[in-house]
Write an enzyme that holds these catalytic residues in place. Structure first.
Site, short mmCIF file in Angstrom:
data_model
loop_
_atom_site.label_atom_id
_atom_site.label_comp_id
_atom_site.label_asym_id
_atom_site.label_seq_id
_atom_site.Cartn_x
_atom_site.Cartn_y
_atom_site.Cartn_z
N CYS A 112 6.37 4.79 5.70
CA CYS A 112 5.54 4.37 4.57
C CYS A 112 6.28 4.40 3.24
O CYS A 112 5.91 3.71 2.30
CB CYS A 112 4.31 5.26 4.46
SG CYS A 112 3.38 5.29 5.98
N HIS B 37 -2.42 -1.18 2.92
CA HIS B 37 -1.18 -0.38 2.94
C HIS B 37 -0.21 -0.97 3.96
O HIS B 37 -0.12 -0.53 5.09
CB HIS B 37 -1.55 1.07 3.29
CG HIS B 37 -0.39 1.99 3.50
ND1 HIS B 37 0.83 1.84 2.87
CD2 HIS B 37 -0.27 3.10 4.28
CE1 HIS B 37 1.65 2.81 3.27
NE2 HIS B 37 1.02 3.58 4.12
N CYS C 160 2.56 9.96 1.14
CA CYS C 160 2.89 10.70 2.34
C CYS C 160 3.57 9.78 3.34
O CYS C 160 3.46 8.57 3.24
CB CYS C 160 1.64 11.33 2.95
SG CYS C 160 0.36 10.13 3.36
#
Lengths: 423, 714
Positions: free
Chosen positions: A101, A354, A385
């Site tokens: 991510c 996302h 995160c």
């Protein structure tokens, strides 16, 4: 006589600009179902170059593009392929990068490191994730030792379960708080969109559908404006029977790309590139993979320490919303209220989506826009995160603040052509 | 209208036409940036990948028309700010789907197609809002006319195939092209695109050239072409961008341009083909005609040409040389071919050097040449270097590629240098005994499976291999001069040739980028046998008293690439006479010797004057009349008589060739003549013309092709 080499230097790095594609739902009928991932990244690079004609393309020293799954249309060393496809001179190098991510964030901090060190002057950094074509974990082959030696818990590779684990660990993090947070994210995003604070960062993407012909993606597909608490209260908990995490408190699976232009402050001045943010410092930190959502906590503490700042110095926070509970855990740790206006004032990933490795630059672009509107804020941060238990944080300084001592930011000008109005 | 890049898709002879590959017109609304309103974006998509070009047939046009009518209504209601048309990747549209056209028997069907094109495209010029063509890829014929029908045009910088190739095939740009183009870009440039480029071997126009010509209004980079076309549209609508339009050319300019084009056409075609002239007439009238009148005139001409034998022959020939040429008739199974990892060439002369460069360039394998002495080796090497340097200097190959080619070619005096070759081509003097000796020597040197090929143009391949231990591995590979440019190779099979050798020859020809026609080992094979028959008839007429100047222009009604004397000069008189002599020996009096030409050769004289450097066509040098004596005795043929003699002679020869099995079918003769001799599409090569002019019936008592294959069935 041999000549002496010049030594590494440390110099400020500025964020000149950032753009992203509209985000699409990662579904067979989603916005980008028939669009390649690399083409999405190409559009963002082209747009950055178009918005900054004063930057000679050959002055770009690096193209760093992140993707979590680096195969198929996200394979072949994205930074290089995207540079070539975007029409950058062949002399401009590029590479692909991965920290799940935090891919785009890592592309930014890595190239910023090279710029600060004096090895490079200008870099393009970004990320792309077409989760429709590359579902999370597809083709992954985790080492059996993870399980046999209990290096990570059985839940560590399923992000939704790590979110449930956070609820377990901190009973104060209730479903009610998470639901309320998710609803607020949708509402804030809708308000920002209506106020014209979102579209300016988007680069329209032509999308072809064999059954419907060419269209143009100009807006994000995932947001669900008008989401109410009543509507989300009864939603199922797909990650655990009787759990707490729902679709309304998770970021949707998303397709999209984002890229930004970074430069040494002195190079920006030389080329007439106005800074929108200046990097203060950054940090990454690891946590137990079973509660990967905690990652931003140690990463932010580490970054603040390095910067010599406290959380009270930070006027704006862009926190990636992989899950509402993970943001709340972060806020609880720092003693910030769930609905603090400093945090994600225009909503976050729960609303807009996302696309894993591109979200880091989406956060930065959004923070840069807030900075321009909030000259009273001196420092802001972007944090997120990362799967398998990591967090990353970048602290930024607002060039619009009166105490800012660097290269002046741009003042707004009236756009004349449609191309300029797109900005 | 028209012309797909591949009327290729037209029905093969004797087969029913395949159904139309229907292109759909998909419409989506796009919000223009800057609040400029709604753009209705039409995508033309045939639902197939990039190997199947988008074309426009009756069903596709009807669908597009319906879509545009809907948009016209929405524009009238004020719902739209603009309408744009684009295509699936790689294509806007490659023109009309001519599948049905090739088999139409009723002029009413032809007129309906012409009218449907107009009824559809004209809507783009009859909306209440501006229309835009986003030319994302190939736009040929009707595809380009679609763009011309719009108010504005953007084009992707990557596009290299913009053209109006109609007159190349035997049609006119009759879906608005002849009217709209000269009014947009000026008459001179329009004629360049409508008449000149199709005549220049159907030359395509690139995006950059199109901008210069005024054919398009903006060239945008391919990486985000559609997005930026939409931005461009918004800027035009908002008045931030103004696209300049030149005023209509005045009458004097118009007439002068048309007259100039007519002169150039006459000089080249001498009226031999209808289509370019019909296009010229339409352009001539476009200055003063109104839209309705002009479009009606286009409909008339299209109808007439669709129902013409010229077009049908053109479609047949195009299909033959593109789609059907990919699978050579009568070739053995491809798998039988010996893998060719190195090539030997015997001889290092001019032809050998050209062959070596071609092989090194296309096959990308080592090439070893061998000649008799150091002097010839040095000359051969120098010749090869000159060839390669020339290609590099012209930018045809990169310096690295030039280095690679030169490094892969070796020349020596040692026959053993050829020992490792999988294929050896001999290109030594055209003397049977010499060639026999070369093959005999080779047989002791090369590997067992190596294929031996001869580049002879007139000698018997069978005789060349008669005394070998393994005649089954000998074939003919007859290249044409200049080797790099001429697209044909005749693959010669002797009764002894094995399938493996023949398959190898076909495979090598294909890998070299050539089209192969399989022929039997008969004198002159196909191309030289017919060209020499033609020249022999002309020479006989001249020997019989026809003035050289009359004989030289007698064949003009055929529209051949050059006159007979220019052809002799191009080949070289001594070479032509050598082949003639050889054919005379083998085939007898149908190939009479010409004492006059022999004398010219002995005296080293030219038959046409030196080039004047201005590219004017070269007619015969009247001065050579002296070797043929005083012209005009009784019984001497006039021009029409020469033409008749030539056509009758060619017909007879074609009949004999088919009887002898030189090729398996008449279409193979056409394929060879189009690619090996540059004979024109409107003749269909040769045999369609012999059928439609009645020669085959008259001379042979039968047609060469079935009715409807390359003409309008009657």
């Amino acid at each position: 006589m041999p000549s002496a080499s010049s030594r590494p230097t440390v110099r400020p790095v500025v964020f000149v600009d950032g753009v992203r594609t509209p985000f699409g739902r990662a579904r067979p009928d989603g916005l980008y179902a028939h669009t390649r991932a690399d083409d999405l990244a190409v559009r963002t690079v082209r747009e950055l170059l178009r918005r900054h004609p004063q930057l000679p393309p050959e002055r770009v020293d690096e193209v760093a593009i992140a993707a979590t799954t680096q195969s198929g249309d996200q394979g072949l060393t994205l930074g290089r392929t995207v540079g070539v496809l975007a029409g950058l001179p062949r002399s401009v190098p590029g590479f692909a990068i991965d920290r799940m991510c935090a891919g785009a964030m890592t592309a930014v901090t890595t190239t910023a490191g090279a710029i600060g060190f004096g090895a490079q002057d200008v870099a393009l950094a970004g990320g792309v994730e077409h989760m429709g074509r590359h579902p999370m974990g597809l083709d992954a082959d985790p080492n059996p030792r993870f399980a046999s030696e209990r290096l990570v818990g059985a839940d560590a590779l399923a992000m939704g379960r790590t979110a449930e684990n956070l609820h377990d660990r901190y009973p104060a993090l209730t479903r009610e708080r998470a639901d309320a947070y998710g609803v607020t994210s949708q509402a804030r995003f809708a308000a920002a969109l209506a106020a014209g604070r979102i579209t300016a960062d988007l680069v329209p993407v032509a999308t072809r559908d064999p059954e419907r012909g060419w269209g143009l993606a100009t807006a994000d597909e995932p947001p669900r404006p008008g989401t109410t608490l009543d509507a989300v209260r009864g939603l199922p908990t797909p990650f655990r029977a009787g759990g707490r995490v729902t679709a309304a408190t998770s970021a949707p699976l998303t397709d999209g790309a984002a890229s930004c232009l970074l430069a040494a402050e002195d190079t920006a001045e030389e080329l007439g590139l106005a800074p929108r943010m200046r990097m203060v410092t950054f940090a990454y930190a690891g946590v137990d993979p079973a509660v990967m959502g905690l990652g931003p906590v140690p990463a932010t503490r580490k970054a603040l320490d390095r910067a010599g700042l406290t959380i009270d110095d930070i006027g704006l926070l862009e926190v990636n919303e992989a899950f509402a509970v993970q943001v709340l855990a972060f806020l609880d740790d720092l003693g910030i209220a769930d609905d603090d206006p400093r945090v994600n004032p225009d909503g976050g990933a729960i609303a807009v989506g996302h696309p894993l490795a591109s979200s880091g630059v989406r956060l930065m672009t959004q923070l840069a826009r807030h900075f321009a509107a909030r000259p009273d804020v001196r420092y802001g941060l972007t944090t997120m995160c990362v799967g398998l238990g990591q967090g990353g944080t970048v602290i930024w300084e607002n060039p619009h603040h009166r105490d800012y001592d660097g290269l002046a930011p741009a003042t707004s000008a009236t756009p004349t052509t449609a191309q300029e109005q797109q900005r | 209208m028209t012309t797909t890049a591949r009327p290729a898709d037209a029905a093969a002879p004797g087969q029913a036409a395949r159904p139309e590959r229907v292109t759909r017109a998909l419409v989506r609304d796009v919000e223009l940036p800057g609040g400029a309103g709604t753009l209705a974006l039409v995508t033309l998509d045939n639902g197939l990948d990039h190997t199947k070009p988008t074309t426009l047939g009756p069903a596709g046009l009807a669908g597009l028309r319906e879509a545009l009518l809907g948009l016209q209504a929405r524009a009238a209601r004020g719902e739209l700010a603009a309408v744009a048309v684009t295509g699936k990747p790689v294509y806007l549209a490659a023109g009309a789907d001519l599948t049905a056209t090739a088999t139409m028997t009723d002029a009413r069907d032809a007129r309906a197609l012409a009218e449907l094109g107009h009824a559809t495209f004209r809507l783009l010029g009859e909306m209440d809002v501006p229309t835009f063509a986003y030319v994302n890829g190939v736009a040929l014929g009707g595809g380009l006319e679609l763009a011309l029908g719009c108010t504005y045009r953007t084009v992707s910088a990557a596009v290299t195939a913009l053209a109006l190739p109609e007159t190349f095939l035997g049609l006119v740009p009759g879906w608005g092209g002849c009217y709209l183009l000269p009014r947009l870009v000026g008459v001179q440039r329009a004629l360049e695109l409508i008449v000149t480029r199709p005549l220049a071997n159907n030359r395509m126009t690139t995006a950059a050239e199109a901008l210069e010509l005024g054919l398009v209004d903006a060239v945008l980079e391919p990486a985000d072409f559609l997005e930026q076309s939409i931005v461009w549209t918004a800027d035009v609508l908002a008045g931030h961008l103004v696209v300049p339009r030149a005023p209509l050319d005045d009458e004097a300019t118009w007439d002068a341009a048309v007259a100039g084009a007519r002169r150039r056409l006459d000089a080249r075609l001498h009226g031999a083909r209808q289509a370019p002239y019909r296009a010229l007439e339409l352009v001539a009238a476009a200055r003063t005609a109104d839209r309705d009148t002009a479009f009606a005139a286009e409909d008339d001409v299209l109808t007439e040409l669709i129902m013409s034998d010229e077009l049908r022959a053109g479609l047949y020939a195009f299909d033959l040389t593109t789609r059907r040429a990919r699978k050579p008739a009568g070739a053995p199974a491809e798998e039988l071919a010996v893998p060719v990892r190195s090539v030997g060439i015997v001889g290092a002369g001019l032809m050998a050097g050209q062959l070596a460069v071609l092989v090194a360039r296309r096959l990308r394998v080592p090439v070893a040449l061998r000649d008799l002495d150091d002097e010839r080796v040095a000359a051969g090497l120098a010749g090869i270097r000159t060839l390669v340097d020339g290609m590099a200097a012209k930018g045809r190959i990169s310096p690295s590629e030039a280095n690679r080619i030169l490094a892969s070619v070796t020349v020596s005096t040692d026959l053993h240098a050829l020992a490792g070759a999988d294929l050896v081509v001999e290109a030594v003097t055209e003397v049977l005994a010499v060639k026999q000796r070369v093959f005999a020597e080779l047989e002791d040197v090369v590997a067992e499976r190596a294929v031996l090929a001869t580049n002879t143009s007139a000698l018997s391949v069978a005789q060349m291999s008669a005394h070998l231990r393994h005649p089954e591995r000998v074939v003919g590979l007859h290249f044409f001069n200049p080797v790099a440019q001429m697209p044909l190779v005749e693959v010669v099979r002797t009764p002894a040739s094995g399938d493996e050798a023949v398959a190898t020859a076909f495979a090598v020809a294909k890998a070299l980028g050539k089209t192969a026609v399989g022929v039997a080992d008969r004198p002159g094979f196909v191309v030289n046998r017919l060209l020499l028959r033609m020249l022999a008839e002309v020479a006989a007429a001249v020997e019989g008293g026809t003035p050289v100047t009359v004989a030289d222009v007698a064949l003009r009604p055929l529209g051949l690439p050059m006159g007979p004397f220019a052809l002799i000069q191009l080949v070289g008189l001594p070479v032509a006479l050598h082949v003639l002599g050889s054919l005379h020996e083998d085939l007898g009096d149908r190939y009479p010797l010409s004492p006059g030409l022999d004398r010219l050769a002995r005296e080293g004289r030219r038959v046409v004057p030196e080039p004047d450097g201005r590219g004017a066509e070269h007619g015969v040098d009247p001065a050579i009349q002296d070797v043929f004596g005083e012209p005009g005795p009784p019984g001497a043929l006039d021009g029409a008589g020469v033409l008749d003699a030539v056509l009758a002679g060619l017909t007879e020869e074609v009949g004999l060739m088919l009887d002898e099995g030189v090729v398996g079918s008449a279409d193979q003769i056409d394929l060879a003549m189009i690619l090996g001799a540059g004979w024109p599409l409107h003749l269909g090569g040769l045999t369609p013309y012999l059928d439609r002019s009645g020669y085959s019936q008259r001379v042979l008592g039968r047609r060469l092709l079935a009715p409807g294959v390359a003409d309008v069935p009657r």
